[in-house]
Design a protein around this motif. Structure first.
Motif, short mmCIF file in Angstrom:
data_model
loop_
_atom_site.label_atom_id
_atom_site.label_comp_id
_atom_site.label_asym_id
_atom_site.label_seq_id
_atom_site.Cartn_x
_atom_site.Cartn_y
_atom_site.Cartn_z
N LEU A 1 0.84 -1.21 0.00
CA LEU A 1 0.00 0.00 0.00
C LEU A 1 0.87 1.25 0.00
CD1 LEU A 1 -2.75 1.35 0.10
CD2 LEU A 1 -2.79 1.00 2.57
N PHE A 2 0.67 2.06 -1.03
CA PHE A 2 1.43 3.29 -1.19
C PHE A 2 0.46 4.47 -1.17
CE2 PHE A 2 3.74 -0.19 -2.87
CZ PHE A 2 5.10 0.10 -2.74
N ALA A 3 0.99 5.65 -0.84
CA ALA A 3 0.11 6.81 -0.78
C ALA A 3 0.79 8.04 -1.34
CB ALA A 3 -0.33 7.06 0.66
N VAL A 4 -0.01 8.96 -1.84
CA VAL A 4 0.49 10.22 -2.35
C VAL A 4 -0.57 11.28 -2.12
CG1 VAL A 4 -0.34 9.82 -4.73
CG2 VAL A 4 1.60 11.34 -4.35
N ASN A 5 -0.13 12.51 -1.85
CA ASN A 5 -1.05 13.63 -1.68
C ASN A 5 -0.72 14.56 -2.85
OD1 ASN A 5 -2.68 15.68 -0.73
ND2 ASN A 5 -1.65 15.87 1.25
N ILE A 6 -1.53 14.49 -3.88
CA ILE A 6 -1.17 15.18 -5.13
C ILE A 6 -1.22 16.69 -4.97
CG2 ILE A 6 -1.85 15.59 -7.53
CD1 ILE A 6 -2.76 12.75 -7.74
N SER A 7 -0.14 17.34 -5.35
CA SER A 7 -0.11 18.79 -5.37
C SER A 7 -0.19 19.24 -6.82
CB SER A 7 1.19 19.27 -4.72
OG SER A 7 1.78 20.29 -5.48
N PRO A 8 -1.12 20.13 -7.15
CA PRO A 8 -1.27 20.54 -8.54
C PRO A 8 0.03 21.12 -9.12
CG PRO A 8 -3.05 21.43 -7.22
CD PRO A 8 -2.10 20.79 -6.27
N ARG A 9 0.76 21.84 -8.27
CA ARG A 9 1.99 22.47 -8.75
C ARG A 9 3.01 21.40 -9.16
NH1 ARG A 9 6.68 23.61 -7.11
NH2 ARG A 9 6.29 22.59 -5.12
#
Lengths: 321, 388
Positions: free
Chosen positions: A69-77
């Motif tokens: 299980l991997f996670a990312v918090n996408i930043s538009p920049r």
């Protein structure tokens, strides 16, 4: 119908405060435990996964938070930079163009750009392949924005394909739109509480997703369902109990707490029934957990709950078919 | 810790002395209900109060006993109050802000001429994006509030802000819109073919169009050009809106729920509002689990409790001792469940109390067994908020 576990992109939406992040986390954990390499995506929010999984803070870099299980918090920049570099290939050119002050202030006000970048990156991961042509992720789980913003977010590709007729942005948007509408690849799950407002909002959201966005719905989750402690007869005694029936205030307190439970159970079952009667999708009931904050233990219990109830459903469908 | 009554009195006193109350908070914490309750309270106190909501759900209308709300203010008929035994000396009005209409209205007022106005309204992008361009919803809400305020028609206006994590955007939106689409950035797009552009700019546009295609850039250019005609008007009004928001006629109320996550967000709102020179006059914590049974009493033996429960119903009294004890154990288990929640809520609220200045009252509204969807329900909340 393709099982929820076999779709590549699984989104969670619903009214604010109903437990979208919790359910997205639990479902992602359930996938990971089945051996699927899973990416759990937050969309530019204050990270909540670190508290749930006891992991490092999840930022724009992908991190492993559990086995598989991997996670990312996408930043538009950051998404824009990655996308820009992918297309331009040369960092200097990217910097010259995109980090130009005028371009920056222009990009800030392009309507819908941030949503498009976040959705675009999510889609990119859903179809990302390695050197051998194998999918990098078996599953991409997205904690999508709440109802109002959620619709706008999912609508972006269709808006672009209706404004434009051709060009690179058109073809990217078209690809995403087709992916989102394909019931073998995508599912939107709707999370709700069994209460008046959230249920009504869920029914409206579902209608919009189906009619306007033509997106496939996965499961409906009724979250925080109180387990009935008291049987029907006992509930009737409690519901009839008066405010000052007992002289001893502690005894009255015990009865008041029990009456509250019985009232809530009664009210919730009405709304669960309403969901059941109105919707054709699988309805998963997640119990209310009294004992702890939403930590990993709770998420793991919810993951088991989802797994058991989805398994039951596909089992019964098979025997029916 | 000051008592709940002190907090309620302090808050009631504050509302009495303000003309604008802005309710902020994250989604799902009861913002719309609380906004209506504050306006209802003012109406009962003899003021002419308006609740201005952006929540398109019908519940507020239903709670107030009217069929629907729209972009024009509706007065809640006296009969509705009388049906539930209320006799307001003032008036209660409600309005649901329609974002599209409000924004069209904004265009109508700020466009310098008919031609510019049509150019905006006919623009393809405008149709999709007028209500979602960063901060415009919030801006439209704030501007509408300003307009109503200056009309002087109401003694109190309560604004229920959009249920997003950007609830504060309406303070920042005007400035951001004005800053961002300054003329330099604009020129770049809406005159791409003019000879005035430098070689460098041409290069930038070429590169950008590799991403978007020329058609999209042209559309965007037309959109932003059309929009830019509004900005002179925006800029002027934005300053006045900000002035109202930070003046002493206005108070902000942070609405929250007693979970750790919501309390953290409430603290964040308070900090952000302070940085924007807006004044927070109170925190309303909704859905607080009551402490029904003190922790020390939860160990009461089931034998004792089962005897104490006698008289609950004739059926219960007729049960044998074992069955009564079994029931008492369930009663005790349930009370223990809820005590855990009550403790967690207390802990979260204590954290809020420790973090924000002592001078700001924190109100607690208990978790009710039923949803609030009638005027009687709103009044019930009002009594726990103001007459605690």
């Amino acid at each position: 119908m393709t099982s929820l576990y076999d779709r590549r992109m699984v989104l969670f939406s619903g009214k604010g405060g109903v437990g979208k992040t919790t359910l997205a986390s639990a479902f992602a954990l359930s996938c990971a435990r089945k051996g699927q390499r899973t990416l759990l995506i937050e969309l530019n929010v204050k990270d909540r996964l670190n508290a749930i999984f006891g992991s490092v803070e999840v930022g724009p870099e992908i991190v492993e938070i559990e086995q598989n299980l991997f996670a990312v918090n996408i930043s538009p920049r950051v998404a824009m930079e990655e996308y820009g570099l992918m297309k331009l290939r040369v960092k200097v050119v990217y910097k010259a163009v995109f980090e130009n002050r005028v371009v920056q202030s222009f990009l800030r006000v392009v309507p819908g750009l941030n949503d498009l970048l976040m959705l675009g990156k999510s889609h990119f991961h859903a179809v990302e392949v390695d050197g051998a042509g194998k999918y990098v992720w078996d599953k991409v789980v997205i904690d999508a924005p709440a109802t109002g913003h959620g619709i706008f977010f999912l609508k972006i590709p269709s808006v672009i394909t209706s404004i434009l007729e051709s060009g690179p942005m058109f073809s990217d948007a078209k690809k995403i739109e087709e992916f989102l509408r394909d019931p073998s690849l995508t599912a939107v799950n709707l999370v709700t509480l069994p209460e008046e407002m959230p249920v009504n909002e869920t029914l409206e959201l579902r209608q919009t997703l189906v009619d306007e966005l033509k997106m496939p719905i996965g499961m409906i989750v009724a979250n925080s369902v109180y387990e009935p402690v008291f049987d029907e007869e006992e509930s009737a005694w409690l519901l009839d109990a008066e405010v000052e029936q007992f002289e001893d205030t502690q005894t009255q307190g015990f009865v008041d707490a029990a009456k509250f439970r019985a009232q809530r159970v009664e009210m919730q079952s009405e709304y669960v029934e309403k969901l059941e009667n109105t919707l054709s999708e699988t309805l998963v009931r997640v119990p209310y957990y009294f004992t702890e904050r939403f930590d990993f233990q709770t998420i793991a219990k919810i993951a088991d709950e989802i797994d058991a109830q989805l398994g039951e459903e596909s089992g019964s469908q098979r025997s029916a078919g | 810790m000051p008592s709940t009554t002190d907090a309620s009195n302090q808050f009631a006193d504050l509302i009495k002395r303000r003309e604008v109350v802005v309710c902020v908070g994250s989604g799902g914490v009861g913002k719309t209900t609380t906004s209506a309750v504050i306006a209802l309270h003012a109406a009962l106190e003899g003021r002419k109060a308006l609740v201005l909501t952006i929540d398109p759900a019908k519940r507020l209308a239903n709670s107030l006993g009217v069929d629907a709300l729209d972009n024009e203010a509706t007065r809640i008929p006296l009969e509705r109050f009388e049906e539930v035994g209320l006799h307001p000396e003032g008036e209660l009005w409600a309005m649901m802000l329609d974002m599209k209409q409000s924004f069209d209205h904004l265009v109508d007022r700020h466009a310098p001429d008919e031609k510019s106005k049509q150019a905006i309204l006919d623009n393809k992008l405008y149709k999709y994006f007028s209500t979602s361009l960063a901060g415009t919803q919030e801006y439209a809400a704030a501007e509408r509030l300003y307009e109503i305020y200056t009309s002087g028609e109401y003694d109190l206006i309560v604004l229920d802000t959009p249920p997003t994590s950007h609830a504060l955007d309406f303070l920042e939106a005007p400035n951001r819109l004005v800053d961002a689409i300054n003329s330099r950035a604009m020129q770049f797009l809406y005159r791409p073919t003019s000879g005035l552009l430098s070689v460098g700019t041409n290069y930038v546009i070429k590169t950008l169009s590799r991403f978007t295609g020329g058609e999209m850039l042209k559309e965007l250019g037309a959109f932003l050009k059309a929009f830019s005609t509004l900005f002179a008007g925006f800029q002027e009004r934005a300053g006045k809106v900000r002035e109202l928001m930070t003046s002493d006629v206005t108070t902000f109320t942070v609405i929250t729920a007693p979970t750790a996550g919501n309390i953290d967000e409430a603290i964040y709102f308070h900090k952000k509002l302070g940085a924007d020179h807006a004044r927070v006059g109170g925190f309303v914590t909704n859905r607080v689990h009551p402490a029904w049974v003190p922790r020390a009493e939860l160990s009461r033996p089931s034998g004792q409790l089962s005897r104490e429960l006698s008289g609950l119903s004739s059926e219960y009294d007729a049960l044998d001792r074992e069955a009564q004890k079994e029931f008492a154990r369930k009663i005790r288990g349930n009370a223990t469940d809820f005590q855990v929640l009550a403790d967690l809520d207390q802990e979260a609220i204590a954290h809020l109390r420790d973090t924000i200045p002592r001078s700001i009252p924190i109100m607690r509204v208990p978790y009710f067994a039923h949803d609030i969807h009638s005027l009687a329900g709103l009044d019930h909340v009002r009594r726990s908020l103001f007459v605690a």
